[in-house]
Structures are given as structure tokens and as C-alpha cells.
Write an enzyme that holds these catalytic residues in place. Structure first.
Site, short mmCIF file in Angstrom:
data_model
loop_
_atom_site.label_atom_id
_atom_site.label_comp_id
_atom_site.label_asym_id
_atom_site.label_seq_id
_atom_site.Cartn_x
_atom_site.Cartn_y
_atom_site.Cartn_z
N SER A 58 58.92 113.56 -44.73
CA SER A 58 59.71 112.80 -43.77
C SER A 58 59.05 111.50 -43.33
CB SER A 58 60.04 113.65 -42.53
OG SER A 58 58.88 113.89 -41.77
N LYS A 95 56.45 112.61 -36.41
CA LYS A 95 57.55 111.65 -36.41
C LYS A 95 57.19 110.47 -35.50
CE LYS A 95 60.64 114.34 -38.55
NZ LYS A 95 59.73 115.18 -39.29
#
Length: 141
Positions: A58, A95
Site C-alpha cells: 500500500s 499509511k
């Protein structure tokens, strides 16, 4: 993501090349100088610092890839745009922190890879902000 508590009692000094150019090659010995000690030079708060092995893709668009080591400092106050480690439903993720909507009662965790949707975090979400990623270490071989 597997968290590993750092042990910072011993010094590990490595030769530090002052400048390594990515263009025309030059003898590295001309640039050797100080030593680099990861514990001394990369870790500001040993008692609040952890390592984690990155799993997944990600964040690969910013160079954080599966198998990299993230150095996470839990004592740093996270800011908008920081790369953070959070636990959503007791599962760790790395993230970008997006605080754009904090005043509205929610925040987002955003991946660097466009294939992933952001996580919207509000008061109903089982979420804990674990810490701020201060370095990543990449293994090439």
C-alpha cells in the site's frame, strides 16, 4: 506488520561515507570520515522507538515496500502528512495521516498506492495511532 522492540544498549559504529554520488563514480575512500551508529544517530527516543517489518504494497509508490524495516517513534506528536503506524481493529497498518477533516470529527489514513482506498477513522472505529515512521531501511539483497 510485525513490531520489534529495539535494544539500544550497545554501540554499532559503521564507517560513514560523507557523500556518495549517484552519477559519475569516484573512490569512496576519499569520502570516509565519521562513523554512523544507528542507535546514536537514528534513534532520538530509545524507550519509545520500535522497528516493524513492512508487509504489503500500500505504500510502495513512496518506496516503502514489503520487507523494509520501519523505525517508529511513539513519542512524536503526529502531524498532517506524516507516515504513521496505526492499529485498526487491532491490525497494524502504515499509511499517511490526513487530518483535513479533524474538525468535522474524523481523520483518514491514506495509502500511497492508488489501488487502495483511504480508511476513514471516526469515534466508532477501533483505532489507535501507534507512532510516526521516522526512517525506513531497505534491503537490496
Amino acid at each position: 506488520m510485525k513490531l520489534i522492540k529495539g535494544e539500544f544498549k550497545e554501540r554499532l559504529e559503521l564507517q560513514f561515507a560523507q557523500a556518495v554520488k549517484a552519477g559519475f563514480p569516484s573512490p569512496a575512500e576519499d569520502y570516509m570520515g565519521e562513523t554512523l551508529d544507528f542507535n546514536r544517530d537514528l534513534i532520538r527516543n530509545p524507550e519509545a522507538t520500535f522497528y516493524a517489518l513492512v508487509d504489503g504494497d500500500s505504500m510502495m509508490d513512496v518506496g516503502i515496500c514489503k520487507g523494509d524495516i520501519a523505525v517508529i517513534d511513539r513519542s512524536i506528536e503526529p502531524q498532517h502528512g506524516d507516515v504513521v503506524v496505526g492499529a485498526i481493529d487491532r491490525e497494524f497498518t502504515v499509511k499517511f495521516l490526513d487530518l483535513t477533516h479533524k474538525a468535522e470529527g474524523w481523520i483518514e489514513l491514506r495509502a500511497a498506492n492508488k489501488k487502495f482506498s483511504p480508511f476513514r477513522i471516526d469515534e466508532t472505529t477501533d483505532f489507535r495511532l501507534w507512532g510516526v515512521v521516522i526512517y525506513t531501511i531497505k534491503k537490496w539483497k
